[in-house]
Design a protein around this motif. Structure first.
Motif, mmCIF file in Angstrom:
data_model
loop_
_atom_site.group_PDB
_atom_site.id
_atom_site.type_symbol
_atom_site.label_atom_id
_atom_site.label_comp_id
_atom_site.label_asym_id
_atom_site.label_seq_id
_atom_site.Cartn_x
_atom_site.Cartn_y
_atom_site.Cartn_z
ATOM 1 N N PRO A 1 -1.398 13.893 5.297
ATOM 2 C CA PRO A 1 -1.152 12.518 5.640
ATOM 3 C C PRO A 1 0.401 12.470 5.710
ATOM 4 O O PRO A 1 1.197 12.962 4.821
ATOM 5 C CB PRO A 1 -1.621 11.699 4.427
ATOM 6 N N SER A 2 0.975 11.721 6.781
ATOM 7 C CA SER A 2 2.166 11.664 7.147
ATOM 8 C C SER A 2 2.872 10.655 5.775
ATOM 9 O O SER A 2 2.478 9.763 5.203
ATOM 10 C CB SER A 2 2.342 10.590 8.342
ATOM 11 N N ARG A 3 4.081 11.495 5.626
ATOM 12 C CA ARG A 3 4.941 10.552 4.365
ATOM 13 C C ARG A 3 5.710 9.317 4.941
ATOM 14 O O ARG A 3 6.096 8.816 4.152
ATOM 15 C CB ARG A 3 5.854 11.611 3.940
ATOM 16 N N SER B 1 2.226 4.714 5.331
ATOM 17 C CA SER B 1 1.142 4.729 4.203
ATOM 18 C C SER B 1 0.506 3.347 4.565
ATOM 19 O O SER B 1 0.816 2.424 5.178
ATOM 20 C CB SER B 1 1.791 4.505 2.748
ATOM 21 N N ASN B 2 -0.932 3.163 3.721
ATOM 22 C CA ASN B 2 -1.522 2.022 3.926
ATOM 23 C C ASN B 2 -2.018 1.883 5.428
ATOM 24 O O ASN B 2 -1.995 0.557 6.228
ATOM 25 C CB ASN B 2 -1.181 0.873 3.379
ATOM 26 N N HIS C 1 7.975 3.903 6.224
ATOM 27 C CA HIS C 1 9.101 4.261 5.397
ATOM 28 C C HIS C 1 10.094 4.767 5.959
ATOM 29 O O HIS C 1 10.009 5.655 6.756
ATOM 30 C CB HIS C 1 8.373 5.180 4.486
ATOM 31 N N THR C 2 11.362 4.136 5.989
ATOM 32 C CA THR C 2 12.285 4.345 6.607
ATOM 33 C C THR C 2 13.704 4.674 5.757
ATOM 34 O O THR C 2 13.552 4.467 4.564
ATOM 35 C CB THR C 2 12.984 3.395 7.799
ATOM 36 N N THR D 1 11.214 0.066 2.923
ATOM 37 C CA THR D 1 9.612 -0.062 3.600
ATOM 38 C C THR D 1 9.370 -1.088 4.304
ATOM 39 O O THR D 1 9.948 -2.437 3.712
ATOM 40 C CB THR D 1 8.530 0.206 2.570
ATOM 41 N N ALA D 2 8.865 -1.202 5.496
ATOM 42 C CA ALA D 2 8.719 -2.301 6.418
ATOM 43 C C ALA D 2 7.046 -2.344 6.779
ATOM 44 O O ALA D 2 6.578 -1.367 7.224
ATOM 45 C CB ALA D 2 9.472 -2.156 7.703
ATOM 46 N N TYR D 3 6.418 -3.402 6.486
ATOM 47 C CA TYR D 3 5.274 -3.738 6.968
ATOM 48 C C TYR D 3 5.098 -3.981 8.310
ATOM 49 O O TYR D 3 5.715 -4.860 9.205
ATOM 50 C CB TYR D 3 4.580 -5.000 6.037
#
Length: 320
Positions: free
Chosen positions: A80-82, A85-86, A130-131, A135-137
């Motif tokens: 899974p890419s780090r 997520s979600n 994730h940057t 973290t940005a939704y």
């Protein structure tokens, strides 16, 4: 059996209903690549049952319904890419293919067919990116016409229990596209796909089929992103229980063979080359006036793409 009788069986069993509809099962995400957005113009897994057999001369209509869901985005190492997520991707598609097999016209011993496909999609995507800034939704929803497919010429040969189709399709960027959106119905670039399909019937109730294609993609001028070329094989091994019922195992293999590039440079240093293998059961029923098939395909061995489950409901009806 004589080919004329066998062709009648194939029409009843829905042979051509499992051929190229342009269904966009994935989408564009700025953090997801393996071709731009992790998707493809070609609907992987559609050409499985009896894919090497052309229908009889005349006009034909096919309906393709697809549902795809994925909760994992795989990275270059197959984990899974780090950076995401979600992850949640749900895509539904409906496509309509119109086919005409030319009567009393042959070329190099082959019958001739022309096709066009009209697809519509509904896409829903949610994930946390994730940057370096945190973290940005991200989320997006899109519904509408996707990219049309035109197949001006397919050649079909029928030699005993071996059947083959050679053709060329073009994917046109007719779906809407906006660089500010997370998902779009269209991919905003052209694709050219030479393809070859074969069906071998070693016994009256046994079928082995495959369709291979090579997709050459143009540059997305809105983003200067050039998705890598793709090699795809759809396959099926089937057993006919009765003249109208068949069960089988079908799926696809997807491999991106050249790098994604943007502004002339390989994306992320490794080209984000996508890969996937899928397998699952299928069941089909057909009569001379109507055919239907149901398929499930589970993805595995995935690289740089979403990993999920694909469901197909496909129907065929002749018309004159």
């Amino acid at each position: 059996m004589p080919f004329s009788a066998f062709r009648g069986y194939c029409r009843a069993f829905g042979v051509p209903m499992l051929a190229g509809a342009a269904i966009a099962s994935c989408c564009r995400v700025s953090t997801v690549h393996a071709t731009e957005g992790g998707g493809s113009n070609y609907p992987v897994g559609v050409n499985t049952l009896l894919s090497g057999i052309q229908p009889a001369p005349g006009n034909h209509i096919y309906v393709y319904l697809q549902a795809y869901e994925a909760t994992t985005l795989e990275g270059n190492d197959g984990n899974p890419s780090r950076s995401v997520s979600n992850f949640s991707l749900h895509a539904q598609a409906a496509a309509f293919r119109f086919s005409h097999v030319w009567r009393d016209v042959t070329f190099l011993g082959a019958t001739l067919e022309s096709r066009t496909n009209i697809p519509f999609v509904n896409l829903d995507l949610h994930f946390d990116a994730h940057t370096s800034k945190g973290t940005a939704y991200k989320s997006g929803h899109a519904t509408g016409l996707s990219d049309l497919t035109v197949g001006p010429l397919f050649l079909g040969w029928h030699l005993g229990n071996l059947h083959q189709i050679l053709g060329l399709e073009f994917f046109l960027p007719t779906g809407s596209y906006d660089t500010s959106e997370v998902v779009n119905p269209g991919r905003h670039y052209y694709s050219m796909q030479p393809n070859y399909a074969v069906t071998w019937l070693p016994a009256p109730n046994v079928e082995f089929s495959a369709r291979a294609l090579y997709s050459v993609n143009s540059v997305n001028r809105a983003t200067d992103y050039h998705s890598g070329n793709e090699f795809i094989v759809d396959y099926n091994a089937g057993y006919r229980l009765t003249p109208m019922w068949q069960i089988g195992v079908s799926g696809y293999f997807y491999k991106q063979v050249t790098d994604d590039t943007q502004h002339g440079r390989s994306v992320n240093g490794n080209g984000n080359r996508g890969q996937a293998f899928a397998v699952g059961p299928s069941i089909a029923y057909g009569s001379r006036k109507f055919s239907v098939a149901l398929k499930y395909q589970r993805e595995m061995l995935v690289r740089n793409r979403p990993e999920g489950n694909r469901f197909w409901l496909q129907m065929y009806m002749p018309f004159q």
